[in-house]
Write a protein that holds these residues in place. Structure first.
Motif, PDB file in Angstrom:
ATOM      1  N   ALA A  47       0.854  -1.188   0.000  1.00  0.00           N
ATOM      2  CA  ALA A  47       0.000   0.000   0.000  1.00  0.00           C
ATOM      3  C   ALA A  47       0.888   1.235   0.000  1.00  0.00           C
ATOM      4  CB  ALA A  47      -0.919   0.004   1.223  1.00  0.00           C
TER       5      ALA A  47
ATOM      6  N   THR B 155      -3.958  -7.973   3.454  1.00  0.00           N
ATOM      7  CA  THR B 155      -4.312  -6.668   2.896  1.00  0.00           C
ATOM      8  C   THR B 155      -3.818  -5.554   3.801  1.00  0.00           C
ATOM      9  OG1 THR B 155      -6.182  -5.284   2.217  1.00  0.00           O
ATOM     10  CG2 THR B 155      -6.598  -6.843   3.985  1.00  0.00           C
TER      11      THR B 155
ATOM     12  N   ALA C 129      -4.221  -1.107   4.384  1.00  0.00           N
ATOM     13  CA  ALA C 129      -4.945   0.101   3.982  1.00  0.00           C
ATOM     14  C   ALA C 129      -4.502   1.264   4.864  1.00  0.00           C
ATOM     15  CB  ALA C 129      -6.447  -0.111   4.099  1.00  0.00           C
TER      16      ALA C 129
ATOM     17  N   ASN D  76      -4.965   4.898   6.392  1.00  0.00           N
ATOM     18  CA  ASN D  76      -6.098   5.782   6.639  1.00  0.00           C
ATOM     19  C   ASN D  76      -5.901   7.066   5.825  1.00  0.00           C
ATOM     20  OD1 ASN D  76      -7.751   7.872   7.886  1.00  0.00           O
ATOM     21  ND2 ASN D  76      -8.207   6.319   9.413  1.00  0.00           N
TER      22      ASN D  76
ATOM     23  N   SER E  77      -9.841  -8.542   3.203  1.00  0.00           N
ATOM     24  CA  SER E  77      -9.707  -7.259   2.513  1.00  0.00           C
ATOM     25  C   SER E  77     -10.175  -6.148   3.439  1.00  0.00           C
ATOM     26  CB  SER E  77     -10.529  -7.264   1.229  1.00  0.00           C
ATOM     27  OG  SER E  77     -11.885  -7.496   1.517  1.00  0.00           O
TER      28      SER E  77
ATOM     29  N   CYS F 116     -10.908  -1.648   3.672  1.00  0.00           N
ATOM     30  CA  CYS F 116     -10.800  -0.277   3.177  1.00  0.00           C
ATOM     31  C   CYS F 116     -11.417   0.673   4.192  1.00  0.00           C
ATOM     32  CB  CYS F 116     -11.430  -0.122   1.797  1.00  0.00           C
ATOM     33  SG  CYS F 116     -13.191  -0.309   1.751  1.00  0.00           S
ATOM     34  N   TRP F 117     -10.853   1.865   4.266  1.00  0.00           N
ATOM     35  CA  TRP F 117     -11.393   2.882   5.152  1.00  0.00           C
ATOM     36  C   TRP F 117     -12.573   3.531   4.471  1.00  0.00           C
ATOM     37  CZ3 TRP F 117      -9.483   3.411  10.017  1.00  0.00           C
ATOM     38  CH2 TRP F 117      -8.236   2.840  10.272  1.00  0.00           C
TER      39      TRP F 117
ATOM     40  N   THR G 275     -13.952  -2.395  -1.916  1.00  0.00           N
ATOM     41  CA  THR G 275     -13.463  -1.128  -2.436  1.00  0.00           C
ATOM     42  C   THR G 275     -14.626  -0.151  -2.567  1.00  0.00           C
ATOM     43  OG1 THR G 275     -12.566  -0.069  -4.405  1.00  0.00           O
ATOM     44  CG2 THR G 275     -13.517  -2.218  -4.724  1.00  0.00           C
TER      45      THR G 275
ATOM     46  N   VAL H 248     -20.113   0.223  -2.359  1.00  0.00           N
ATOM     47  CA  VAL H 248     -18.939  -0.603  -2.153  1.00  0.00           C
ATOM     48  C   VAL H 248     -19.063  -1.839  -3.033  1.00  0.00           C
ATOM     49  CG1 VAL H 248     -17.769  -2.065  -0.459  1.00  0.00           C
ATOM     50  CG2 VAL H 248     -18.597   0.170   0.213  1.00  0.00           C
TER      51      VAL H 248
ATOM     52  N   SER I 153     -17.486  -5.775  -3.630  1.00  0.00           N
ATOM     53  CA  SER I 153     -16.652  -6.846  -3.100  1.00  0.00           C
ATOM     54  C   SER I 153     -16.902  -8.060  -3.969  1.00  0.00           C
ATOM     55  CB  SER I 153     -16.999  -7.137  -1.639  1.00  0.00           C
ATOM     56  OG  SER I 153     -18.275  -7.717  -1.545  1.00  0.00           O
TER      57      SER I 153
END
Lengths: 882, 329
Positions: free
Chosen positions: A67, A118, A120, A122, A190, A192-193, A232, A241, A243
């Motif tokens: 990332a 994964t 991510a 922030n 997975s 994501c923020w 995502t 979102v 997935s």
């Protein structure tokens, strides 16, 4: 990744840099081919772009995920998640930033080793790095690390018995205490923020999607699903979102998280990457394993998913950036629809721009629009302002103009319809004159009470002459000369009828073409008039006409020469005149002049030079044939000409076929050639009664014409057409559509009225007729119970509307003289009973209309029905209203 | 807390040591070539007596019929406790002890026989399929029951059977089987499935050959060492249990080691084969451990049960269990 499968990351801030990671990290810069910057070792990515390798980092083995630090500085800081769960910070290229140096090589180690799936960052608090790990029976799977935290031996030793492995000599760089630990005894695939709040983290866990709220870690929102990979967030729609699981993508709306708002069609192979396009709304790209295509899903037309049970439409398509199997792809962060694709096998890269889907829309008129990317194009028919050389207008444009000029509606002076159509089409002219003569003849017959030929007249000259009997033959002199001619002329009742239909003679027993000649002279058709005169064996009149034509304004002086030639006529077979005329006539440009000499020089009984001169109007040729062909030749000629007309779809042929099956065949080829369903509909409607109108082809033309009118929003025209149609074809009348039945007795109000005319009131007295002077009709005629009340005036229906301001004058054309009849009709309409089909409230049409001019909700108290907005078509205005 | 009833239908089998060669083809396929089979649940544990195999029905098809292969008659279902909604407190006792009081003891009270399999990732409680209604009834008060269907968890509809289940009397559970504690120390670990091919030959050697040719009955227990190795591949996750010496044979950085590098000692339960019908054995061991808040792994095999406890706790564990044992006598 794991050595073989590469991945791509675009730099969050430098639009020309990206990192490819497989067994090592490679930083590339993308630029135009052959520009000064690109070095010799540049790799071509496309015709226009090439990439240069800037740096390689192979310090971190066992990479599982990478990332990119989201902030500007330090610029090229990467977090690498490893197979044993450790997260290492590393960088590419030289950076003199001290913060970067401090962070480089820092490791974040989970209590129990397992794969890091994964990572991510922030996006707001960039010190926070979330890592998703595989399952361990006693450990957490989502760890949020603070990259600025220092190793603090005291704290961690107290909690756990830390035994760092021998490799971690530089223990100052190892962090073992995460900021947050989430998802115990679970796996995280997975992360994501969420853009909604910096402390919301969406995680794809072992069998569910979970939203962790760091403000209260004991709570989480979750939904059980298989689709837990590659979560995502849509950059254009923070609540949307995507997935996936194996071959299936699920799209979620976080506001309605219980189930996916939609799932995309399942692919046979497992997906490896799903990414929203950052530059275009609602475009999702997906990649499956061992594939050389990227599948795109366009959710542009997705309605807001709340409360909408219908699946929104998605447009699916695929693109093939190169021939090799795709390892991974990444959208360019700013360049529209652009991505870099890396092949699965040899790290070959391709710079690729997805061509924007072109959506095209025809308007109901002739213009065309299409959209591509951020551009909108319109293509309209050139406004042809007369003049030579302009392309003929499209038939749709013509029909539209003709509809506006009420083409086809003149039922008395039928021939005038060709003028309504523009008056410039000889075929239409011939058609409407033919129909006019047919109608005229029918009317004459009706007056004379002779029904016998009435049916025949619409069946065309071909059929009329077939039934011909009692033909007489005579040889007449040339008028104005004593010479006997050899030319036999034939007469019969049917032949005269045919001549009438051709327009050569008027009603009446005698054959007198003089009125016809005069009208032709009036229109300046000198050559035609001369030819008609000649065919009637009046050579003097013909010469006279030609002289007149030559001396007329803008007349052709050559006509005098022709007249001269004509005057030399001799019937001697071997004369020089004959010889010269028969050869030189072919050089005459005007077909009528040409056929005049053909007639004069023809052998007895063979008039092919006249009959097969296709530039001569069909009416004239038919009339000629009726005069000069005998009973054997005539039907044969008619047959031949008819089939010729049918073949080419020439409307002049309607004269021969009439409105019969043959006529429909002819019209069919005309419509096939021109698309003019309007003329076809109007023409065939005249063919009543009968078979012709019921022909499926005719019905098809009529329906298509009606649809056209509707598409143009010419609703008034369509209604007029329907009225016109029902006059000529009573079977097309629609049935009554609505009955109002009484709430109490259930009988139709109007039915009971009309069924019992003697019990008090007649039907016309019922409220809908709205005459205020009649007796009160506010109750059901069947059971005498009162009718419902108008929601606005609260009077029982049937009560006439009192004159209320704002409704009486319609659109309020002040200053104009009020059209009294119109006013009266409007007032009657105001009394009509209308209601909403949804809430079943209603009242006087006038009251309801004026209410909804300023309101959207139903006038009945506590009823929230948005009656007026239910029917969107109702708000459209017909484009032909005046 | 959620209790997931997994969708695998499991068979428990024993392969005699001398018959292992006829099964190796199938076992290697199940262990190292997961893409070639539809098997989702595979576990092989070597003990001095035999190999214990736990495998789902798809995997079972890979094995030949043989006199060396004895299969327990029932079909088993795996239960899995998941923390479900909300992460709870930070310091929970690890492993079997966590579920001892909530799952194992109530099942023992209802005379339901369980078969335990602890892995690096989680603990599986195997129960007979025919016992499921009783299991659900017993545990429905404590857990949200979920069933896994096609990989998706759905709420398990309670069967609504409440009649005929007698509320059992809670009796103290003395330990009735002899215990022994081998001297070697064990490691519970895992590895990245992507690196599995690189250590496959080593694993095969450990699984099938390292024991050498042994005469049945003669075990290495004399020296205090026990031959024990477990490999499982369950829903894509690999879990390994091996003694410390065996871990030395693996290359660096392949096996997952925890930050604390913990090692475990074994408590072996049973003097003679335990069979499948007796219930309460797991409860007998796990309850005292739970009371003492000692983390443990528990692996049942065809003949005996094995508990793994942290090395530094072994003395107190033995002590605690002995107390229980004597209380029973």
């Amino acid at each position: 990744m794991s050595g073989s499968k590469p991945d791509i990351l675009w730099s969050p801030h430098h639009a020309d840099r990206y990192v490819i990671c497989d067994s090592e990290l490679g930083l590339y810069r993308i630029g135009p081919v052959g520009s000064g910057e690109t070095k010799a070792g540049a790799l071509p990515l496309s015709v226009e772009t090439a990439a240069t390798l800037l740096a390689i980092n192979s310090d971190t083995p066992y990479m599982k995920c990478v990332a990119w630090y989201p902030k500007h500085e330090p610029e090229c800081l990467l977090a690498v998640g490893q197979a044993n769960g450790r997260v290492v910070l590393t960088s590419l290229g030289q950076s003199h930033n001290s913060k970067c140096k401090e962070l480089m090589g820092k490791e974040f180690v989970p209590k129990h080793a397992r794969q890091c799936n994964t990572l991510a960052w922030n996006p707001v608090d960039s010190n926070w790095l979330a890592a998703g790990l595989d399952k361990h029976r006693a450990d957490f799977s989502v760890l949020i690390w603070d990259i600025s935290s220092k190793f603090s031996p005291e704290a961690s030793v107290a909690a756990e018995k830390i035994r760092l492995s021998s490799g971690d000599t530089d223990s100052g760089l190892v962090v073992t205490k995460p900021l947050y630990e989430l998802g115990q005894n679970d796996a995280c695939l997975s992360l994501c923020w969420l853009p909604r709040d910096q402390k919301l983290l969406l995680a794809g866990m072992h069998r569910n999607l979970a939203i962790f709220d760091l403000r209260n870690t004991s709570q989480k929102t979750f939904v059980n699903t298989k689709a837990i990979q590659g979560v995502t967030v849509d950059p254009h729609f923070p609540d949307r979102v995507a997935s996936f699981f194996e071959g299936q993508v699920a799209i979620w709306d976080l506001r309605k998280f219980e189930k996916p708002v939609l799932t995309l069609t399942e692919q046979p192979k497992p997906l490896t990457k799903v990414a929203w396009c950052p530059t275009r709304m609602g475009l999702l790209a997906t990649l499956t394993r061992d594939s050389n295509i990227i599948r795109l899903y366009d959710m542009q037309h997705t309605p807001t998913p709340i409360g909408d049970e219908t699946e929104p439409t998605i447009i699916e398509r695929s693109v093939q950036p190169s021939n090799s199997l795709i390892g991974s792809f990444a959208w360019h962060p700013t360049s529209q629809n652009r991505m870099v694709v890396v092949s699965a096998a040899n790290r070959a890269m391709t710079d690729f721009t997805v061509f924007e889907r072109i959506s095209l829309a025809w308007s109901s008129t002739t213009s065309l629009m299409w959209a591509c990317g951020r551009h909108l194009y319109e293509c309209a028919e050139e406004a042809g302002v007369g003049g030579e050389g302009t392309v003929e207008k499209d038939i749709a444009t013509k029909m539209r103009q003709r509809a506006q000029s009420r083409y086809g509606h003149d039922m008395v002076q039928v021939w005038k319809n060709h003028l309504l159509a523009g008056g410039d089409d000889p075929q239409l002219k011939s058609l409407w004159y033919t129909l006019f003569f047919m109608k005229q003849y029918t009317e004459d017959m009706e007056q004379k009470q002779q029904g016998s030929k009435q049916a025949l007249v619409y069946s065309g000259i071909k059929n009329i002459v077939k039934s011909s009997s009692g033909t007489t033959e005579n040889r007449r002199c040339w008028s104005g000369s004593d010479r006997q001619t050899d030319v036999p002329r034939f007469h019969s009742e049917e032949r005269s009828l045919a001549l009438r239909l051709c327009g050569w003679i008027n009603r009446g027993p005698d054959i007198n073409v003089e009125p016809f000649l005069r009208s032709l002279e009036g229109e300046g058709e000198w050559e035609r008039a001369a030819a008609v005169a000649l065919f009637n064996l009046d050579i003097r009149r013909a010469i006279q006409i030609l002289n007149k034509g030559a001396s007329a304004e803008r007349g052709d002086l050559n006509l005098n020469v022709v007249a001269m030639a004509l005057s030399g006529y001799t019937d001697e077979k071997s004369s020089l005149w004959r010889e010269m005329c028969s050869s030189l006539r072919l050089q005459l440009k005007n077909p009528y002049l040409c056929v005049m000499f053909a007639f004069l020089t023809s052998e007895l009984g063979t008039y092919d030079g006249v009959l097969y001169e296709s530039s001569v109007a069909v009416t004239d040729r038919v009339a000629f044939a009726c005069m000069f062909l005998n009973d054997a030749q005539l039907p044969r000629y008619m047959e031949k000409l008819t089939s010729e007309m049918k073949e080419v779809g020439n409307l002049e042929g309607i004269l021969l076929t009439g409105l019969t099956k043959d006529g429909v065949d002819l019209m069919e080829s005309y419509v096939d050639r021109t698309g003019d369903v309007q003329t076809a509909s109007f023409c065939m409607l005249k063919g009543s009664p009968g078979e012709v109108v019921k022909d499926p082809r005719v019905q098809c033309w009529i329906e298509n014409y009606r649809n056209l009118l509707d598409a143009w929003r010419f609703w008034h025209k369509r209604a007029e057409f329907d009225i016109h149609r029902s006059k000529l074809d009573p079977s097309s009348k629609p049935l009554a559509q609505v009955f109002v039945s009484c709430n109490f007795c259930g009988k139709s109000i109007s039915y009971s009225c009309s069924a019992m005319p003697h019990q008090g009131r007649g039907f016309s007295q019922y409220g809908v007729s709205g005459s205020p002077t009649k007796s009160k009709v506010t109750s059901c005629p069947g059971c005498r119970k009162p009718l419902p009340r108008c929601a606005l005036c609260l009077m029982n229906m049937g009560t006439p509307v009192s004159n209320c301001p704002g409704t009486g004058h319609g659109t309020g054309k002040s200053g104009e003289k009020v059209d009294l009849t119109r006013e009266n009709k409007l007032a009657q309409f105001n009394n009509w009973f209308t209601w909403c089909h949804n809430c079943r409230h209603g009242g006087h049409a006038g009251h309801i209309l004026s209410w909804f001019r300023d309101h959207t909700e139903c006038p009945v108290s506590a009823c929230t029905c948005k009656c007026m907005q239910l029917d969107t078509t109702g708000n459209l205005v017909p484009s032909d209203s005046h | 807390m959620e209790l997931h009833i997994l969708e695998h239908s499991l068979k428990v089998a024993s392969i005699a040591k001398e018959g292992i060669q006829i099964c190796t083809h199938g076992l290697i396929k199940l262990a190292f070539l997961p893409s070639k089979t539809r098997c989702k649940f595979f576990s092989l544990t070597e003990t001095p007596e035999d190999y214990t195999l736990i495998v789902d029905e798809e995997g079972f098809k890979e094995l030949p019929e043989s006199e060396h292969l004895s299969v327990a008659e029932a079909t088993w279902l795996a239960l899995n406790v998941v923390s479900g909604g909300g992460s709870t407190t930070n310091s929970q006792p690890i492993g079997v002890t966590k579920i001892a009081k909530s799952v194992i003891a109530p099942l023992a009270d209802h005379n339901i026989s369980v078969f335990m399999l602890s892995t690096y990732q989680t603990d599986f409680i195997l129960v007979r399929e025919r016992d499921l209604p009783m299991v659900m009834h017993t545990l429905s008060s404590e857990f949200t029951l979920m069933r896994v269907v096609n990989g998706e968890t759905v709420a398990a509809n309670s069967l609504g059977v409440t009649n005929g289940f007698v509320k059992p009397k809670l009796v103290p559970r003395p330990i009735i089987h002899p215990l022994s504690s081998p001297s070697n120390m064990f490691c519970v670990t895992s590895l990245d499935p992507d690196t599995l091919p690189s250590v496959a030959t080593l694993l095969m050697d450990v699984m099938f050959y390292s024991g050498g040719i042994k005469e049945p009955g003669a075990s290495s227990e004399d020296t205090g060492h026990i031959r024990f190795f477990s490999f499982s591949l369950i829903e894509g996750y690999i879990s390994l249990v091996m003694d410390e010496q065996t871990t030395q044979r693996f290359p660096n950085n392949v096996l997952f080691t925890s930050a604390s590098g913990e090692l475990w000692k074994m408590v072996r339960i049973g003097g003679q084969p335990l069979g499948f019908d007796e219930c309460g054995i797991v409860a007998q061991i796990s309850e005292p451990l739970a009371t003492a808040d000692i983390p443990a792994y528990y692996i049942s095999t065809f003949k005996f049960d094995h508990a793994l406890v942290p090395e530094e706790n072994i003395q107190s564990v033995i002590g605690a269990l002995r107390t229980n044992e004597s209380a029973g006598q």
